[in-house]
Write a protein that holds these residues in place. Structure first.
Motif, PDB file in Angstrom:
ATOM      1  N   LYS A 117       0.835  -1.212   0.000  1.00 32.10           N
ATOM      2  CA  LYS A 117       0.000   0.000   0.000  1.00 32.10           C
ATOM      3  C   LYS A 117       0.865   1.256   0.000  1.00 32.10           C
ATOM      4  O   LYS A 117       0.509   2.274  -0.600  1.00 32.10           O
ATOM      5  N   GLU A 154      -4.932  13.737   1.867  1.00 37.50           N
ATOM      6  CA  GLU A 154      -5.246  12.352   1.508  1.00 37.50           C
ATOM      7  C   GLU A 154      -4.049  11.447   1.785  1.00 37.50           C
ATOM      8  O   GLU A 154      -4.200  10.306   2.247  1.00 37.50           O
ATOM      9  N   VAL A 155      -2.842  11.940   1.491  1.00 36.39           N
ATOM     10  CA  VAL A 155      -1.622  11.165   1.758  1.00 36.39           C
ATOM     11  C   VAL A 155      -1.517  10.855   3.244  1.00 36.39           C
ATOM     12  O   VAL A 155      -1.200   9.726   3.646  1.00 36.39           O
ATOM     13  N   ASP A 160       2.024   1.703  -3.541  1.00 37.59           N
ATOM     14  CA  ASP A 160       0.913   2.208  -4.359  1.00 37.59           C
ATOM     15  C   ASP A 160       0.731   3.711  -4.158  1.00 37.59           C
ATOM     16  O   ASP A 160       0.545   4.472  -5.125  1.00 37.59           O
ATOM     17  N   LEU A 161       0.778   4.146  -2.896  1.00 35.45           N
ATOM     18  CA  LEU A 161       0.594   5.560  -2.599  1.00 35.45           C
ATOM     19  C   LEU A 161       1.734   6.399  -3.189  1.00 35.45           C
ATOM     20  O   LEU A 161       1.499   7.471  -3.770  1.00 35.45           O
ATOM     21  N   ARG A 175      -2.543  13.262  -8.955  1.00 30.89           N
ATOM     22  CA  ARG A 175      -1.900  13.028  -7.661  1.00 30.89           C
ATOM     23  C   ARG A 175      -2.858  13.369  -6.517  1.00 30.89           C
ATOM     24  O   ARG A 175      -3.717  14.237  -6.678  1.00 30.89           O
ATOM     25  N   PRO A 176      -2.718  12.716  -5.368  1.00 36.71           N
ATOM     26  CA  PRO A 176      -3.590  13.024  -4.234  1.00 36.71           C
ATOM     27  C   PRO A 176      -3.189  14.343  -3.572  1.00 36.71           C
ATOM     28  O   PRO A 176      -2.088  14.854  -3.785  1.00 36.71           O
ATOM     29  N   GLU A 200      -3.923   8.063   4.240  1.00 37.19           N
ATOM     30  CA  GLU A 200      -3.524   6.737   3.756  1.00 37.19           C
ATOM     31  C   GLU A 200      -2.341   6.183   4.538  1.00 37.19           C
ATOM     32  O   GLU A 200      -2.276   4.988   4.807  1.00 37.19           O
ATOM     33  N   ARG A 227       1.253   6.867  -6.867  1.00 41.40           N
ATOM     34  CA  ARG A 227       0.200   7.844  -7.159  1.00 41.40           C
ATOM     35  C   ARG A 227       0.731   9.266  -6.998  1.00 41.40           C
ATOM     36  O   ARG A 227       0.356  10.173  -7.738  1.00 41.40           O
ATOM     37  N   CYS A 228       1.616   9.463  -6.025  1.00 39.46           N
ATOM     38  CA  CYS A 228       2.179  10.795  -5.793  1.00 39.46           C
ATOM     39  C   CYS A 228       3.074  11.247  -6.943  1.00 39.46           C
ATOM     40  O   CYS A 228       3.245  12.441  -7.165  1.00 39.46           O
TER      41      CYS A 228
END
Length: 955
Positions: free
Chosen positions: A874, A895-896, A877-878, A890-891, A899, A881-882
């Motif tokens: 996870k 949100e980061v 994955d995060l 991007r979050p 998570e 995405r960043c």
């Protein structure tokens, strides 16, 4: 101004009268101490104990609330009069070997006492039966005296007791438990520490002593005369971390309930008369240290559970009837340091394998039936004397396996700076910082260290850092510490010599020394996790800054001194007007000087000083002085902007980091002023705090809080000596993300950092992350809600490609840099290394169908070794995405944060508990995940039982 002068006189004149007449109502018992003790500090000649007596602290009602007199060389007895100090909360007289005799039962009058610390004295006689009247007691430390008799059952009434240490005395009898109206130690459900070792206690350990609702983490009963079986109820202590029952007369089988102690880290049952089968410890997954030596267990094959204890450092099974052969699985345990299986019937081939632990220092299998040795040559210490292998290989032993080698401990002492030739006077010692002074000396005793190889320097580096950092944090007058001569005693305790050096002077004064002694005796300082429970014994200090303790003076001299104080106060009143005028003029001059510093700014600024919230202006001379004239020895960092110096503010003693711009990198006045105002109004625990600034004599300097553990990059690379395991890296990521989210979403106006990287994340003394260096930061004005059009600045490898090509800076640019930082955390690699970009490398190798996404080759070995990487997928994955190409994909940083919090929960950790309160290991190269046997959920003793620590007063 006349009105102010009159007010000053009205206040000071009554004070002058009180100086002669007002004496604390608690003076009588302290006069008794002074008359009984041949030598007392010279400050005790004053008639009023609340007026400057060293070691005495009073409240606003002139009642004595604290007595701290450790290591002052006091001699004599403790009079019963002390029981009349009904408001006393702390009584610490530790490390005064001259204090002797019994403790009077009158001590029961101290009904507000929370801390009773009498370590390392010569008190004797019985512990008063009515000690149970001290209902507020949190700390009871009577160890290292000569108390005799039995343990008073009334101690069971101390419902708030956290720490109970009666070790190293001459106590006899059995452990008292409750019966009818009689209390017992089984009633101490909030107590975490039972330290009773090195006494003469006997009889059976009562089964009733242990209950399911108890909070015990330490049960240390070694070196007594306990008989009978180990009670099966000990398996009810589900929080227990250290169990020492060694060196007693215990018999019978080891209860199977022991296997229920899943948090246990150290288990010592050696040197008893235990029988029956070898117990199964396969359920005790956190065991670091096991010692079952010298018992009479039934003959059995080498247990399979040996190799299942993944965090094991030490296995000692000397003379335990073991037989059969050893497998290489045991020696491959990643943290294993020593194995002692001598004097058994182990046979066959000894196979250490090719992947034995890099930490393994000694394998002692002397006096067994081993016929041969197989596998990779072992170049540490393998002892095979007394085996058939040696009798058959006489003269063919190139690695000295059959030689009875001396098991010496490598010498260790704290490293010093390059001080050159030692030029200190013969009666002084050079500190690690090359300062000649008179250190406070003593010995640290560790009762249950979780490691056995005491020659590993990494442990001591971290201990030094913890001690120094704790002294600084508590604002005690300590410059540095020096550790030396590590050694193991015959009782399996680790001992270390400690020297504590005074700050800013050659000598400690009375109050400084007693404060240092108190925090060591009060368990305020907690050692790194691997060291476990400890106590300190200090030596008498004979080099005080004040005059040495003198013989007691007559009361007439005290009255004369009191009268002189009164006259002095009256004179002071007459000087009040002049002082006030001088102070007002100096204040005006200072404001004028600050304003001039910015007089060259543009017209819109009007030459005004920055509008600050909490930060202050420093003169150039102030910062020059606190950095020792900007000495190279004080440099702790450098870059294109200039250098960063470590300094100490003379007014407060606060450690600071001073960032001094070099000429070519200085900003314009308006920009510098804007940056100061920006930094002064952002306040978050995960952002480095701006203390102040200097803009004078063509100098631009920013003064930050000092963050002692350096940069995240230094920790990841191992340069700082701090090694971060997986859980600690998760917490660093969470702290950094929270700091960024604050800048983006809670600062007004929002701030884009623009230079997030591992060198701009600092780690404090508890390894909490702090975002630093706002030199490239940009404000998001009201008309720039979507982006800021600006010149591209940042660091290659971390820079957002969208920002680089469009020159449009957004909050998502920070998110991209943070994603790169996350990949750096898991790989330990720089963003661009040998032409390879970490983002591209992870994208190419990532395979979600495999464990750990198939990234094994890229992962930092420090987080892989001996650690469960829960949540890694996870996390990856995060991170990916960043680092999406488009900022819109991007979050947000909020949100980061959420998570990463969920990943921490997945790893079994509480995301709402700071790093300072966690117990993950961060020492050594193995990335071990162990818990501190003395750890709690809050900083000192404020645990779930609700017992706050005692404040360390600055005297």
């Amino acid at each position: 101004m006349n009105h102010r002068i009159q007010a000053c006189l009205l206040v000071l004149c009554p004070i002058s009268i009180l100086a002669v007449q007002a004496i604390s109502p608690d003076a009588g018992p302290l006069y008794s101490l002074r008359s009984l003790w041949p030598k007392t500090p010279t400050s005790w000649d004053n008639p009023d104990p609340c007026n400057g007596w060293v070691g005495i602290i009073c409240n606003n009602e002139f009642r004595v609330i604290s007595i701290k007199l450790s290591s002052l060389g006091l001699k004599g007895q403790l009079p019963g009069d002390i029981g009349s100090l009904t408001q006393l909360q702390i009584l610490d007289m530790s490390y005064n070997k001259g204090l002797n005799g019994p403790i009077s039962g009158a001590i029961a009058g101290l009904t507000n006492l929370t801390n009773l610390i009498l370590i390392g004295c010569s008190f004797s006689g019985v512990i008063p039966d009515n000690i149970g009247s001290l209902q507020q007691l949190v700390i009871l430390s009577l160890n290292f005296n000569s108390f005799s008799g039995t343990i008073p059952s009334s101690i069971g009434k101390l419902s708030k007791l956290y720490w109970l240490d009666l070790a190293d005395n001459k106590l006899t009898g059995t452990i008292p438990v409750s019966s009818g109206n009689q209390p017992g130690l089984d009633m101490l459900t909030h107590t975490k520490h039972f330290h009773f070792g090195k006494n003469q206690l006997g009889g059976e350990i009562p089964a009733q002593l242990f209950r399911e609702n108890m909070s015990l983490i330490h049960v240390i009963f070694d070196n007594n005369k306990f008989t009978g079986p180990i009670p099966s109820t000990i398996g009810l202590l589900n929080k227990l971390q250290v169990l020492r029952l060694d060196r007693n007369l215990l018999s019978g089988h080891v209860p199977s309930s022991l296997n229920d102690l899943t948090d246990l880290q150290q288990l010592q049952l050696s040197n008893n008369q235990l029988t029956g089968p070898m117990p199964d410890l396969s359920g005790m997954k956190n065991l670091n240290y096991v010692d079952f030596s010298n018992n009479t267990f039934e003959a059995s094959d080498v247990p399979q559970w040996f190799s299942t204890l993944k965090v094991l450092t030490t296995l000692i099974m000397d003379n335990t009837q073991l037989q059969g052969s050893l497998t290489s699985a045991l020696f491959s345990l990643p943290q294993l340091q020593s194995v002692n299986l001598k004097n058994n019937q182990i046979n066959g081939t000894l196979d250490l394998g090719y992947n034995y632990s890099a930490a393994l220092q000694i394998v002692d299998v002397q006096n067994n039936q081993i016929m041969s040795v197989q596998g990779h040559e072992y170049h540490k210490k393998l002892l095979l004397d007394g085996n058939p292998f040696c009798s058959r290989n006489t003269g063919a032993d190139p690695l000295n396996y059959c030689t009875n080698q001396e098991q010496s401990i490598p010498p260790y002492s704290t490293s010093k700076k390059n001080c050159g030739a030692d030029s200190c006077p013969s009666d002084q010692v050079s500190s690690p910082n090359c300062k000649c002074s008179y250190p406070y000396m003593g010995t640290l005793y560790f009762r249950a260290p979780l490691f056995s190889w005491v020659g590993n320097m990494t442990y001591y580096y971290e201990l030094e850092k913890t001690l120094t950092g704790s002294f600084k944090k508590l604002q005690l007058p300590v410059d540095s510490v020096f550790l030396s001569n590590p050694r193991k005693s015959s009782d399996n305790y680790l001992e270390l010599d400690l020297q504590v050096f005074p700050y800013g002077t050659e000598r400690f004064n009375f109050s400084g020394l007693s404060s240092v002694g108190f925090v060591l005796g009060n368990q305020t300082i907690k050692p790194p996790p691997s060291f476990g429970p400890f106590f300190f014994i200090g030596s008498e200090y004979k080099a005080f800054a004040e005059s040495s303790p003198t013989s007691k003076k007559s009361m007439s001299l005290g009255v004369i001194i009191g009268a002189a104080v009164g006259v002095f106060v009256l004179v002071l009143a007459l000087l009040c007007a002049g002082y006030y005028a001088f102070r007002q003029k100096r204040r005006a001059d200072r404001i004028t000087e600050q304003s001039k510093a910015f007089s060259s700014c543009d017209a819109s600024s009007s030459g005004s000083i920055p509008q600050l919230k909490g930060a202050r202006w420093f003169s150039f001379n102030e910062l020059k002085k606190c950095t020792n004239n900007f000495s190279e020895a004080n440099v702790i960092g450098s870059g294109g902007y200039g250098k960063v110096y470590k300094g100490t503010l003379s007014a407060t003693g606060q450690l600071v980091a001073i960032k001094r711009a070099q000429r070519g990198s200085m900003q314009g006045n308006v920009e510098f002023k804007t940056e100061i105002e920006l930094l002064s109004r952002v306040h978050h625990k995960n952002l480095v705090t701006l203390v102040g600034f200097c803009f004078e004599k063509d100098e631009q300097m920013l003064v930050y809080e000092y963050v002692p553990n350096g940069t995240l990059k230094e920790s990841i690379s191992g340069k700082s000596g701090v090694r971060l395991d997986w859980t600690r890296r998760l917490r660093v990521a969470l702290g950094s993300a929270r700091g960024l989210a604050y800048l983006h979403e809670h600062a007004n106006p929002p701030i884009i950092h623009r230079d997030i990287k591992s060198t701009n994340i600092l780690l404090d003394e508890r390894l909490n992350a702090k975002v630093a260096d706002f030199g490239l930061s940009k404000l998001m004005a009201d008309n720039e809600k979507d982006h800021v059009s600006t010149q591209v600045k940042g660091t290659m490898g971390y820079m957002d490609p969208e920002y680089y090509t469009s020159q449009m800076l957004t909050e998502k640019s920070d998110v991209y840099s943070f994603g790169v930082l996350m990949l750096e955390l898991i790989t330990g690699r720089r963003p661009i290394e040998r032409g390879r970009y970490i983002v591209r490398e992870v994208r190419v190798k990532m395979d979600k169908t495999k464990d750990l996404y198939g990234l094994d080759e890229l992962l930092d070995p420090v987080i892989v070794l001996g650690t469960s990487l829960k949540g890694l997928e996870k996390f990856v994955d995060l991170a990916m995405r960043c680092v999406e190409e488009l900022g819109s994909d991007r979050p947000m940083m909020s949100e980061v944060v959420k998570e990463i919090e969920s990943i921490l929960q997945l790893a079994g950790l509480n995301p709402n508990v700071d790093s300072a309160s966690t117990s993950e290991s961060y020492v050594g190269s193995s990335g071990s995940h162990t818990q501190h046997p003395n750890s709690d959920s809050k900083e000192f003793f404020d645990d779930s039982g609700g017992y706050p620590p005692c404040k360390v007063e600055a005297q």
